[in-house]
Design an enzyme around this catalytic site. Structure first.
Site, PDB file in Angstrom:
ATOM      1  CG  ASP A 145      81.282 -47.183  85.285  1.00  0.00           C
ATOM      2  OD1 ASP A 145      80.298 -47.245  86.429  1.00  0.00           O
ATOM      3  OD2 ASP A 145      82.158 -46.575  85.182  1.00  0.00           O
ATOM      4  CD  GLU A 191      77.209 -24.239  93.037  1.00  0.00           C
ATOM      5  OE1 GLU A 191      77.066 -23.728  91.205  1.00  0.00           O
ATOM      6  OE2 GLU A 191      78.977 -23.914  92.993  1.00  0.00           O
TER       7      GLU A 191
HETATM    8  C1  BGC Z   1      79.546 -50.384  85.032  1.00  0.00           C
HETATM    9  C2  BGC Z   1      79.690 -51.786  84.306  1.00  0.00           C
HETATM   10  C3  BGC Z   1      81.077 -50.970  83.357  1.00  0.00           C
HETATM   11  C4  BGC Z   1      82.851 -50.609  84.157  1.00  0.00           C
HETATM   12  C5  BGC Z   1      84.211 -50.334  83.036  1.00  0.00           C
HETATM   13  C6  BGC Z   1      80.677 -51.176  85.909  1.00  0.00           C
HETATM   14  O1  BGC Z   1      81.371 -49.990  87.050  1.00  0.00           O
HETATM   15  O2  BGC Z   1      78.469 -50.425  86.104  1.00  0.00           O
HETATM   16  O3  BGC Z   1      79.098 -52.067  83.531  1.00  0.00           O
HETATM   17  O4  BGC Z   1      82.087 -51.967  82.557  1.00  0.00           O
HETATM   18  O5  BGC Z   1      81.900 -50.202  85.576  1.00  0.00           O
HETATM   19  O6  BGC Z   1      83.016 -48.774  83.082  1.00  0.00           O
END
Ligand code: BGC
Length: 534
Positions: free
Chosen positions: A199, A248
């Site tokens: 993310d 790994e």
């Molecule tokens: C996720 C979102 C989220 C954000 C903050 C993004 O890119 O896909 O759904 O709100 O990151 O974590």
């Protein structure tokens, strides 16, 4: 399972709270997903990516993690996660989990300790705490969800959050943060997961000194441009260290970056041979449904990724953008996520979405599908404000405030809500439209004209025929694209407004819509894609 499975894999995004609800509380959960794994095997995908299911106050639907090694009771237990991975592997499916390293929840133990310890405490250094400028925040950065990127705590200091105030950003210059995430990676790898979706992979490192932008701006998740807190060179060292850990483990464990970088070449930097394996191709997602634009973006994407030896990824929908049944019908200038989404003609929207999906599945590389697109689900554009949960919706100019419309729980069966999503009685966390009975899995299963059947057929053919990496464009009439994949396969797409007559180039394998004409000269209606064996 062959080596480098991920180079051509079809990966299906499960949004846990909206996929299937086993315990009847109206929110999807891990046992629900587990019970529906055979559906995903039969659909023909290679892997499943699960959005976050970790302990979280759910301020941003789980992208605010309070404990990275605990499953939120809303979704189940760590044993449920382990069982899910085991079952998936038995069915030949891989499992990718979401990792949220840019920020934690404000309920994470580290953040609570930092608040308790007060200004000057070393525990504050794991986040970005600063003194303000008088009553003003330490700098002029905006939050992606609207308002300033800083919140003031009772002792007067401020902390940085690029997203909601409940999502404080980690300070990745602090060695404890890097150590912690290496152990989190190992925790889930030891449990058996096949990889991670990273993310905000472009956000971890901020420019030293957190300098002012010096001008007013809004940052959009999909369009951050050049900035002091996104796509800094320092992020790549983090991913090199993660790659060493992934390597790994046996079985080609992978990581895919959610990296919104200003150019495709900058995105390609995340997938250099010693970094991550894949990066989402948001430039393609944001490309209008128009032949010249599509062809140029497909070529540019393939070229940028091949420079570093990585496969290209393709995606049209996810949990942050308006479903492509609606989005591709809209003028997206300045609004690539389609967040100002409005109602579109559902028949025309679905026709175009099906054509776009068949084009996407014909391209070389890895395809990401978002749950419900195989059912042709439309964006839900009329959710009343009181049921909306996207944190940005409730913050004045939050750019992502309309993400609830693609997150409505799936319809599985039956003629009334919750359409088999969970046991009857419990209302879903977001209400399903009355019109969804006809879109349920049960309603579409076995219907040769259904979107579900088209996806199943496409994935089976792709697995059998679409093995080569090459793509060759053929001359095409105005409004059309024609491409060959390796020997023996052709894809023709009519993106124009008028039907096109053509001589069939071979045996028709699959079409996204009704084909007219005669066996010698077919008529391809607007917004229709056909796959041929040639
Ligand atoms: C996720 C979102 C989220 C954000 C903050 C993004 O890119 O896909 O759904 O709100 O990151 O974590």
């Amino acid at each position: 399972m062959s080596d480098s499975w991920w180079r051509s894999a079809v990966i299906y995004q499960v949004y846990p709270r909206s996929f299937a609800d086993a315990n009847g509380d109206g929110v999807g959960d891990l046992p629900g997903i587990r019970s529906r794994l055979p559906y995903l095997r039969d659909l023909g995908v290679d892997a499943v990516w699960l959005s976050p299911f970790y302990l979280s106050p759910q301020a941003d639907a789980g992208y605010d993690v309070a404990d990275y090694r605990v499953v939120d009771p809303l979704f189940g237990t760590v044993d449920d996660a382990r069982g899910l991975v085991t079952d998936a592997h038995e069915l030949g499916l891989r499992v990718i989990v979401d990792l949220v390293p840019n920020h934690s929840s404000d309920q994470h133990e580290w953040f609570k300790q930092a608040l308790r310890e007060g200004p000057g405490s070393p525990l504050r250094e794991r986040y970005h705490f600063r003194d303000g400028r008088g009553d003003l925040p330490p700098n002029d950065w905006p939050s992606i969800f609207g308002g300033p990127a800083w919140t003031r705590v009772p002792d007067g200091q401020w902390y940085l959050h690029l997203f909601a105030p409940e999502q404080p950003d980690f300070n990745w210059d602090h060695p404890a943060v890097a150590d912690e995430f290496r152990t989190i990676l190992r925790f889930w790898l030891d449990l058996g997961v096949d990889g991670f979706r990273i993310d905000v992979a472009h956000g971890l490192v901020k420019e030293a000194g957190l300098p002012d932008l010096g001008h007013q701006t809004e940052w959009h998740l999909l369009d951050v441009g050049e900035s002091p807190c996104f796509d800094r060179d320092g992020v790549h060292e983090i991913y090199r260290s993660w790659r060493r850990i992934l390597d790994e483990y046996p079985g080609e464990r992978i990581a895919v970056a959610e990296a919104w970088a200003p150019t495709l070449d900058r995105v390609a930097d995340y997938v250099r041979p010693d970094e991550l394996h894949q990066a989402f191709n948001f430039s393609y997602l944001a490309t209008p449904w128009e032949p010249a634009a599509q062809r140029a973006m497909i070529d540019a994407s393939l070229a940028a990724m091949s420079r570093v030896g990585a496969p290209t990824t393709w995606t049209l929908s996810n949990h942050d953008v308006v479903r492509h049944t609606n989005r591709l019908m809209q003028d997206l200038s300045g609004d690539v996520a389609g967040r100002r989404s409005t109602e579109v003609d559902p028949v025309a929207g679905l026709r175009r979405a099906r054509a776009a999906s068949l084009l996407l599945l014909a391209l070389p590389g890895s395809a990401y599908l978002y749950q419900g697109e195989e059912l042709g689900l439309p964006e839900v554009v009329d959710l009343p404000p009181e049921v909306r949960q996207d944190p940005a919706f409730h913050r004045a100019t939050g750019q992502d405030g309309y993400r609830d419309g693609c997150r409505v729980p799936l319809p599985w069966s039956g003629s009334t809500a919750p359409y088999g999503f969970g046991p009857d009685g419990a209302p879903c966390w977001l209400p399903q439209p009355d019109s969804w009975a006809a879109l349920s899995v049960e309603a579409q299963d076995g219907d040769p004209g259904s979107t579900l059947t088209m996806y199943r057929d496409a994935l089976a053919l792709r697995r059998k025929l679409l093995t080569g990496d090459t793509l060759t464009w053929r001359d095409a009439p105005a409004g059309m694209l024609i491409l060959d994949r390796g020997p023996g396969f052709r894809c023709t797409v009519n993106m124009g407004a008028a039907p096109v007559r053509l001589t069939p180039p071979g045996e028709l394998l699959l079409a996204s819509g009704e084909i007219g004409g005669t066996p010698d000269e077919i008529e391809l209606p607007p917004d229709t894609t056909v796959w041929w064996q040639i």
